[in-house]
Write a protein that holds these residues in place. Structure first.
Motif, mmCIF file in Angstrom:
data_model
loop_
_atom_site.group_PDB
_atom_site.id
_atom_site.type_symbol
_atom_site.label_atom_id
_atom_site.label_comp_id
_atom_site.label_asym_id
_atom_site.label_seq_id
_atom_site.Cartn_x
_atom_site.Cartn_y
_atom_site.Cartn_z
ATOM 1 N N LEU A 112 -6.437 -125.983 -91.551
ATOM 2 C CA LEU A 112 -7.498 -126.986 -91.665
ATOM 3 C C LEU A 112 -6.961 -128.375 -91.359
ATOM 4 N N PHE A 113 -5.780 -128.699 -91.898
ATOM 5 C CA PHE A 113 -5.152 -129.982 -91.579
ATOM 6 C C PHE A 113 -4.922 -130.100 -90.074
ATOM 7 N N GLU A 155 -8.617 -140.063 -92.157
ATOM 8 C CA GLU A 155 -8.535 -138.616 -92.287
ATOM 9 C C GLU A 155 -9.931 -138.076 -92.551
ATOM 10 N N PHE A 156 -10.246 -136.950 -91.921
ATOM 11 C CA PHE A 156 -11.383 -136.170 -92.373
ATOM 12 C C PHE A 156 -11.032 -135.552 -93.729
ATOM 13 N N SER A 157 -12.038 -135.182 -94.489
ATOM 14 C CA SER A 157 -11.801 -134.517 -95.768
ATOM 15 C C SER A 157 -11.417 -133.062 -95.543
ATOM 16 N N GLN A 158 -10.166 -132.748 -95.833
ATOM 17 C CA GLN A 158 -9.733 -131.351 -95.785
ATOM 18 C C GLN A 158 -10.340 -130.564 -96.948
ATOM 19 N N HIS A 166 -12.232 -126.961 -97.132
ATOM 20 C CA HIS A 166 -11.549 -126.018 -98.017
ATOM 21 C C HIS A 166 -12.560 -125.381 -98.975
ATOM 22 N N PHE A 167 -13.455 -126.180 -99.533
ATOM 23 C CA PHE A 167 -14.491 -125.679 -100.444
ATOM 24 C C PHE A 167 -15.342 -124.622 -99.735
ATOM 25 N N TRP A 168 -15.868 -124.985 -98.564
ATOM 26 C CA TRP A 168 -16.767 -124.060 -97.871
ATOM 27 C C TRP A 168 -16.026 -122.832 -97.365
#
Length: 436
Positions: free
Chosen positions: A73-74, A94-97, A101-103
């Motif tokens: 994801l990173f 940064e986008f929210s990893q 991660h949640f989805w």
């Protein structure tokens, strides 16, 4: 049948041979007092490497996945953030990893339980069932799984769903989710109304994820200060709208792999049984090609100014603190006095290799048209290597790089029709289905 036991006579022979080997005893003295990596490291290779590149595209600081397996994801988000920098003038973004991660955890849980329902007629000791139960909701993933999440949920900036203790240190959350999903597998397999039972379990999974990771935003206000400290407010966005504004068309990307086993012939499309995260998404597929195709496509993409998502077997011949990879960085064979040589195909066949980590190619050093070394954005923080960016000698590339995500227009034209063929299916436990 020949006696296969370790007899006392054989052990005496081993001991006598070791005692008579002066070099082995010197190495024993060294290795019992210090790390084998320090003893075996080739200092000539270390001193010959510098991080400068003739082509370099990164303009941003390094991110840190911390104690989690979210490298894919990173790497995916890092490979796509250039447009935000170019349009906003931000010095750090940064986008929210955590958002993806949640989805991913929620979708993987649904994918797992759906598979348990589909395979409910198989014995629990069936090899596929047993394999899936071994790790129901891993942190890891592959490029196509990353794309599936973005296409369904979009992306958000990091401040809209920041890191939590559990997003950065996933072990305890995963332990709970694994327990819940294995109990769920038991229940859906036995249920007369499996869909209703699955719905109740998924409600519990959602609850656990919200407690550990926070609640994903449905919308957010997008605003920032540029390099000139001028304030900008673009307005309210949904995650899907934000992805549409800043991300390229992800359907244009193709996953290339290098799997040289005779059982996986080149220039064929492959998939892996039961590999995925989002039910109903396009299947995880990849085009198997010679490593030269991957090298050329990666080089041309970097020369065009774009980074490249990649998956590799990162622990082999790697020094984490120095941030370097080289095919012969550690002379273990010379240190031990043994033969460890295996081809890439043999390592895959015998369980010695698989994709273990995803990162981003952000540079390449080219001399007289040939690649010499590569710059790689890792996600292990900025306290190691060149502020978190690693250097890979070309000698490492062929043996340990397995996968890249490339735009279709970077492929040789003769390979494009293969992308429309029916993929060959590898078993669920095949090493090419490993999650970075």
């Amino acid at each position: 049948m020949t006696d296969q036991s370790l007899t006392s006579g054989l052990l005496d022979q081993f001991a006598a041979e070791f005692a008579a080997d002066k070099t082995a005893r010197i190495v024993q003295n060294a290795v019992t007092e210090t790390s084998i990596k320090k003893v075996a490291m080739d200092r000539e290779i270390v001193t010959s490497i510098d991080p400068s590149m003739s082509v370099r595209v990164d303009k941003w600081p390094n991110a840190n996945q911390k104690k989690s397996g979210r490298c894919w994801l990173f790497a995916g988000l890092n490979s796509l953030k250039a447009a935000v920098y170019e349009e906003t003038g931000l010095e750090k973004f940064e986008f929210s990893q955590n958002f993806l991660h949640f989805w991913d955890k929620l979708e993987k849980s649904n994918y797992f339980l759906s598979t348990m329902i589909e395979l409910a007629d198989r014995d629990v000791d069936d090899r596929t069932i047993h394999y899936l139960l071994s790790d129901p909701v891993s942190d890891g993933g592959q490029w196509n799984m990353f794309v599936a999440l973005i296409e369904k949920y979009g992306v958000v900036p990091k401040y809209a769903m920041p890191e939590t203790e559990s997003s950065s240190n996933t072990a305890l959350m995963n332990q709970t989710l694994g327990n819940l999903l294995r109990r769920g597998a038991r229940d859906v397999r036995a249920a007369a109304n499996a869909a209703a039972v699955k719905k109740d379990i998924m409600r519990e999974v959602y609850r656990v994820l919200c407690i550990h990771l926070g609640t994903p935003p449905r919308e957010f206000v997008w605003q920032w200060e540029g390099k000139d400290r001028e304030f900008h407010r673009a307005g309210t966005f949904t995650p899907i709208q934000f992805a549409a504004k800043y991300l390229p068309a992800l359907e244009d990307y193709v996953c290339l792999v290098n799997d040289p086993r005779e059982t996986s012939p080149y220039n064929n499309l492959f998939t892996v049984d039961r590999l995925g995260n989002v039910v109903g998404a396009r299947p995880v597929t990849y085009l198997n090609v010679p490593i030269s195709v991957i090298r050329e496509a990666t080089q041309s993409t970097l020369e065009a100014g774009d980074p490249v998502w990649m998956g590799c077997d990162t622990s082999k011949q790697c020094d984490r603190d120095l941030g370097i990879w080289d095919g012969k960085l550690f002379d273990y064979e010379g240190t031990y006095g043994i033969d460890l040589e295996m081809t890439k195909a043999e390592e895959l066949q015998y369980g010695q290799a698989q994709m273990t980590h995803a990162m981003v190619f952000t540079g390449v050093d080219i001399l007289d048209g040939a690649t010499r070394r590569w710059r790689v954005e890792n996600s292990w923080g900025d306290q190691i290597a060149d502020k978190g960016f690693f250097t890979m000698n070309d000698s490492w590339f062929d043996q340990h790089v397995f996968e890249v995500a490339i735009r279709r227009d970077r492929l040789p034209e003769e390979l494009l029709p293969i992308l429309e063929t029916e993929p060959l299916v590898l078993p669920a436990w095949d090493p090419m289905g490993s999650l970075a």
